[in-house]
Scaffold this motif. Structure first.
Motif, mmCIF file in Angstrom:
data_model
loop_
_atom_site.group_PDB
_atom_site.id
_atom_site.type_symbol
_atom_site.label_atom_id
_atom_site.label_comp_id
_atom_site.label_asym_id
_atom_site.label_seq_id
_atom_site.Cartn_x
_atom_site.Cartn_y
_atom_site.Cartn_z
ATOM 1 N N HIS A 193 0.813 -1.211 0.000
ATOM 2 C CA HIS A 193 0.000 0.000 0.000
ATOM 3 C C HIS A 193 0.853 1.271 0.000
ATOM 4 O O HIS A 193 1.980 1.264 0.484
ATOM 5 N N THR A 194 0.275 2.332 -0.533
ATOM 6 C CA THR A 194 0.903 3.644 -0.544
ATOM 7 C C THR A 194 0.138 4.567 0.391
ATOM 8 O O THR A 194 -1.093 4.537 0.422
ATOM 9 N N PRO B 33 -11.175 -0.316 -9.275
ATOM 10 C CA PRO B 33 -11.601 -1.709 -9.375
ATOM 11 C C PRO B 33 -10.779 -2.681 -8.524
ATOM 12 O O PRO B 33 -11.255 -3.762 -8.189
ATOM 13 N N ASN B 34 -9.560 -2.277 -8.124
ATOM 14 C CA ASN B 34 -8.687 -3.229 -7.434
ATOM 15 C C ASN B 34 -8.263 -2.796 -6.027
ATOM 16 O O ASN B 34 -7.375 -3.401 -5.443
ATOM 17 N N SER B 35 -8.879 -1.752 -5.466
ATOM 18 C CA SER B 35 -8.420 -1.298 -4.157
ATOM 19 C C SER B 35 -9.487 -0.521 -3.397
ATOM 20 O O SER B 35 -10.209 0.285 -3.987
ATOM 21 N N ASP B 36 -9.564 -0.781 -2.110
ATOM 22 C CA ASP B 36 -10.290 0.115 -1.224
ATOM 23 C C ASP B 36 -9.462 1.394 -1.132
ATOM 24 O O ASP B 36 -8.268 1.410 -1.467
ATOM 25 N N ARG C 7 -3.840 0.717 -2.309
ATOM 26 C CA ARG C 7 -2.854 -0.206 -2.886
ATOM 27 C C ARG C 7 -1.867 0.563 -3.756
ATOM 28 O O ARG C 7 -2.233 1.529 -4.419
ATOM 29 N N ALA C 8 -0.627 0.140 -3.746
ATOM 30 C CA ALA C 8 0.401 0.810 -4.548
ATOM 31 C C ALA C 8 0.102 0.697 -6.042
ATOM 32 O O ALA C 8 0.434 1.591 -6.817
ATOM 33 N N ASP C 9 -0.548 -0.386 -6.447
ATOM 34 C CA ASP C 9 -0.868 -0.586 -7.862
ATOM 35 C C ASP C 9 -2.326 -0.212 -8.172
ATOM 36 O O ASP C 9 -2.945 -0.763 -9.083
ATOM 37 N N ILE C 10 -2.857 0.758 -7.436
ATOM 38 C CA ILE C 10 -4.262 1.145 -7.583
ATOM 39 C C ILE C 10 -4.556 1.547 -9.024
ATOM 40 O O ILE C 10 -3.756 2.182 -9.693
ATOM 41 N N GLN C 11 -5.719 1.113 -9.483
ATOM 42 C CA GLN C 11 -6.224 1.508 -10.802
ATOM 43 C C GLN C 11 -7.376 2.472 -10.590
ATOM 44 O O GLN C 11 -8.202 2.285 -9.701
ATOM 45 N N ILE D 138 -13.686 3.797 1.486
ATOM 46 C CA ILE D 138 -14.551 3.516 0.338
ATOM 47 C C ILE D 138 -14.128 2.159 -0.222
ATOM 48 O O ILE D 138 -12.969 1.980 -0.605
ATOM 49 N N PRO D 139 -15.031 1.194 -0.258
ATOM 50 C CA PRO D 139 -14.682 -0.120 -0.806
ATOM 51 C C PRO D 139 -14.373 -0.043 -2.305
ATOM 52 O O PRO D 139 -14.866 0.839 -3.009
ATOM 53 N N ALA D 140 -13.569 -0.979 -2.771
ATOM 54 C CA ALA D 140 -13.268 -1.083 -4.200
ATOM 55 C C ALA D 140 -14.567 -1.121 -4.995
ATOM 56 O O ALA D 140 -15.583 -1.637 -4.514
ATOM 57 N N THR D 141 -14.548 -0.569 -6.149
ATOM 58 C CA THR D 141 -15.625 -0.519 -7.159
ATOM 59 C C THR D 141 -16.714 0.515 -6.870
ATOM 60 O O THR D 141 -17.581 0.720 -7.709
ATOM 61 N N VAL D 142 -16.692 1.179 -5.712
ATOM 62 C CA VAL D 142 -17.746 2.150 -5.393
ATOM 63 C C VAL D 142 -17.414 3.504 -6.034
ATOM 64 O O VAL D 142 -16.373 4.098 -5.732
ATOM 65 N N PRO D 143 -18.289 4.008 -6.926
ATOM 66 C CA PRO D 143 -18.047 5.318 -7.544
ATOM 67 C C PRO D 143 -18.085 6.429 -6.499
ATOM 68 O O PRO D 143 -18.930 6.422 -5.600
ATOM 69 N N HIS D 144 -17.157 7.373 -6.641
ATOM 70 C CA HIS D 144 -17.089 8.487 -5.703
ATOM 71 C C HIS D 144 -16.351 9.670 -6.333
ATOM 72 O O HIS D 144 -15.699 9.534 -7.351
ATOM 73 N N ARG D 145 -16.517 10.813 -5.674
ATOM 74 C CA ARG D 145 -15.796 12.024 -6.064
ATOM 75 C C ARG D 145 -15.390 12.722 -4.775
ATOM 76 O O ARG D 145 -16.182 12.832 -3.841
#
Length: 112
Positions: A32-33, A49-52, A103-107, A81-88
């Motif tokens: 994680h970063t 899609p791959n990280s909270d 996550r360090a490799d967050i998308q 915010i859980p992974a995949t939840v849209p937010h701003r």
């Protein structure tokens, strides 16, 4: 800034030097970063899609818009915010400063 282990990082000078939106990686912890985010404008609607993603507010008020509601965080408050939840994310007034844990490799994918 390049995250370096076994180094003391003083957040105050880091935030004082920033006048506009900036996201600074501070540390790597396992996979994680930890980032220091100074927000002066809204970030676009997106999801990961791959990280909270966890926010800890240090200064100001951070608004997190979710589908159907807005969460307002003030200094000392934390929200995940859980992974995949849209937010701003956006500062409520002028600027907010927060730590972000992800996550360090967050998308990041734009949401519509």
């Amino acid at each position: 800034m390049n995250p370096t282990p076994l180094t003391v990082i003083d957040l105050q000078p880091e935030t004082n030097l920033v006048a506009q939106y900036k996201n600074i990686p501070l540390a790597l912890v396992n996979d994680h970063t930890v980032r220091l985010s100074v927000m002066t404008e809204p970030f676009y609607w997106h999801h990961h899609p791959n990280s909270d993603e966890t926010f800890l507010v240090l200064e100001g008020t951070l608004c997190i818009d979710l589908e159907g509601r807005t969460v307002e965080l003030t200094p000392g408050q934390l929200f995940t915010i859980p992974a995949t939840v849209p937010h701003r994310t956006r500062p409520k007034e002028g600027r907010s400063v927060n730590l972000t844990f992800e996550r360090a490799d967050i998308q990041t994918s734009k949401s519509t």
